[in-house]
Design a protein around this motif. Structure first.
Motif, short mmCIF file in Angstrom:
data_model
loop_
_atom_site.label_atom_id
_atom_site.label_comp_id
_atom_site.label_asym_id
_atom_site.label_seq_id
_atom_site.Cartn_x
_atom_site.Cartn_y
_atom_site.Cartn_z
N ALA A 123 0.83 -1.20 0.00
CA ALA A 123 0.00 0.00 0.00
C ALA A 123 0.87 1.26 0.00
CB ALA A 123 -0.92 0.00 1.23
N PRO A 124 0.45 2.30 -0.73
CA PRO A 124 -0.80 2.40 -1.50
C PRO A 124 -0.71 1.81 -2.90
CG PRO A 124 0.34 4.48 -1.57
CD PRO A 124 1.17 3.59 -0.68
N SER A 125 0.52 1.58 -3.42
CA SER A 125 0.60 1.06 -4.78
C SER A 125 1.99 0.50 -5.04
CB SER A 125 0.29 2.15 -5.82
OG SER A 125 1.31 3.15 -5.83
N ASP A 127 4.45 0.57 -8.41
CA ASP A 127 4.65 1.13 -9.75
C ASP A 127 5.89 0.51 -10.37
OD1 ASP A 127 2.60 2.68 -8.84
OD2 ASP A 127 3.55 4.60 -9.25
N GLY A 203 -5.22 -1.97 -11.17
CA GLY A 203 -4.08 -1.21 -11.63
C GLY A 203 -4.51 0.07 -12.32
N CYS A 204 -3.53 0.92 -12.63
CA CYS A 204 -3.81 2.18 -13.32
C CYS A 204 -2.60 2.57 -14.15
CB CYS A 204 -4.15 3.28 -12.32
SG CYS A 204 -4.51 4.88 -13.09
N SER A 219 1.02 1.94 -12.49
CA SER A 219 0.73 1.29 -11.21
C SER A 219 0.14 -0.09 -11.48
CB SER A 219 -0.26 2.13 -10.39
OG SER A 219 0.28 3.41 -10.10
N THR A 221 -0.37 -2.40 -9.21
CA THR A 221 -1.25 -2.78 -8.11
C THR A 221 -1.54 -1.55 -7.26
OG1 THR A 221 -0.51 -5.08 -7.94
CG2 THR A 221 -1.42 -4.11 -5.96
N ILE A 222 -2.84 -1.27 -7.07
CA ILE A 222 -3.29 -0.22 -6.15
C ILE A 222 -4.10 -0.92 -5.07
CG2 ILE A 222 -4.67 1.87 -5.89
CD1 ILE A 222 -4.14 2.44 -8.84
N CYS A 223 -3.74 -0.71 -3.82
CA CYS A 223 -4.36 -1.54 -2.78
C CYS A 223 -4.47 -0.79 -1.46
CB CYS A 223 -3.57 -2.83 -2.58
SG CYS A 223 -1.82 -2.54 -2.27
#
Length: 413
Positions: A123-125, A127, A203-204, A219, A221-223
């Motif tokens: 967390a938070p991501s 990249d 993701g983003c 990103s 993984t956004i978690c």
């Protein structure tokens, strides 16, 4: 009119290395890796224009700039200039980064290994390879799946744009005319899954304009705070390719196809006899009888084209090239037709028992480097890029110089 094809040959390039940085240069381009940080490349300049200023990975709000360097190595391997950087974040559970960069002439293949220890949070991501791209930039396009074939979208004006799934490749054109391609490796399944699971991962991927510059944020993984990845090594592969105006040439009209034996190998005697008359050789991958298990399949649709991500396909292609390198007569040009990337979800091609989404552009780049080294720097090698004319395809079979232009490898601990 005969179709235009990309043609690449070895041009002057070299690597220099000192206590502060590693520089890799080719005709019209220059990449720099700083020795004081784990992240990189620090910059990429093409035709005097800096088109990449920084590349970072970020885990839990901390970038790899903050990592302590464990080792940096640079050497020549498999016809590529290689930079390997290893470092560890000296906080919390000490997440480890291992970046491997393999440079050809006009492209770089990159692998990032993230080592998560027990209890490490994402967390938070997370990249992977987020980029700062100095502008001004004028337009962009992406690689898309269209009627079972990969296509390039129409050009779009530069604007803020976001994708929930990783785009296979984004091509951005600089005001100077330089095109930069940013693509993921064959591990599409890993970019989709991130560090969690396909069901829970989000993701983003976003192009964000900042004045004339672009931030390309990736990103995977956004978690939330409670997301703790399994302790293991997570590997992500991707690539960069760049070009100015494509270098093209006309396809030779005096070509013959190779003759194959029943086992799929080249019938060297019969092929050599045809070439003895001054003809050139055109290898059409669509004309080869590939076993169905080696062919691409995507979302239930099967193809007759081979998946180059398969080690068995790569072995067969390398065998053909080795046989060509052994011909007594070596004056012929080598033309590849239907040597283009494609989507596939046959898991065994990437060593998985279950379905695993992948594509094979990075494998084509790897094969092209190997083949250039095997056939030599003077060989004329042409590739039909019809329908997929982009920097990566136009840099296939581009080569770096031989060992006398390369400085000694060094290993800083």
């Amino acid at each position: 009119m005969a179709p235009k094809l990309s043609r690449q040959a070895t041009l002057p390039a070299m690597r220099t290395s000192d206590a502060n940085q590693i520089e890799i240069s080719g005709p019209g381009w220059h990449a720099v890796h700083a020795r004081r940080t784990v992240n990189g490349p620090q910059s990429l300049t093409v035709n005097g224009n800096e088109i990449l200023r920084d590349c970072v990975c970020c885990v839990g709000g901390l970038t790899d700039r903050a990592a302590v360097i464990d080792s940096i190595r640079d050497n020549r391997n498999d016809n590529a200039d290689v930079v390997i950087v290893n470092g560890t974040l000296p906080f919390g559970n000490e997440i480890e980064f291992l970046h491997t960069y393999r440079y050809g002439d006009g492209f770089a293949r990159i692998i990032t290994d993230l080592t998560f220890r027990r209890g490490s949070t994402a967390a938070p991501s997370v990249d992977i390879g987020s980029l700062t791209l100095p502008g001004p930039w004028t337009r962009y396009r992406v690689a898309t799946d269209d009627d079972d074939e990969l296509r390039l979208s129409d050009w779009c004006p530069i604007e803020d744009v976001t994708w929930n799934q990783p785009p296979l490749a984004v091509i951005i054109e600089h005001q100077s005319g330089v095109q930069l391609e940013i693509g993921i490796g064959n591990d599409l399944w890993r970019w989709q899954k991130g560090l969690l699971t396909p069901r829970t991962n989000a993701g983003c991927y976003a192009l964000k304009t900042t004045g004339d510059d672009i931030e390309f944020c990736r990103s995977v993984t956004i978690c939330g705070e409670d997301a703790v990845p399994k302790p293991r090594v997570y590997r992500f592969s991707w690539y960069l390719a760049w070009q100015t105006l494509p270098t093209t040439t006309e396809l030779p009209t005096d070509t013959v196809g190779p003759v194959f034996a029943d086992d799929g190998s080249l019938n060297a005697a019969a092929t050599g006899t045809q070439l003895a008359s001054g003809m050139h050789l055109a290898v059409d991958l669509a004309a080869i009888n590939w076993p169905p298990t080696l062919c691409r399949a995507w979302d239930g649709r099967k193809s007759t084209r081979p998946c180059v991500a398969s080690s068995a396909v790569m072995t067969r292609l390398r065998r053909i090239v080795r046989q060509l390198a052994g011909f007594e007569q070596q004056e012929f040009a080598l033309v590849f037709r239907n040597l283009q990337p494609g989507l596939c979800d046959v898991g065994r091609h990437t060593g998985h028992r279950q379905s695993a989404a992948h594509w094979d552009m990075s494998d084509l780049l790897a094969f092209s480097l190997w083949a250039r080294g095997c056939l030599g720097p003077e060989r004329r090698i042409l590739v039909d890029c019809a329908g997929f004319d982009c920097p990566s395809m136009n840099r296939l079979f581009a080569g770096l110089p031989q060992g006398d232009e390369i400085v000694e490898a060094r290993d800083d601990e």
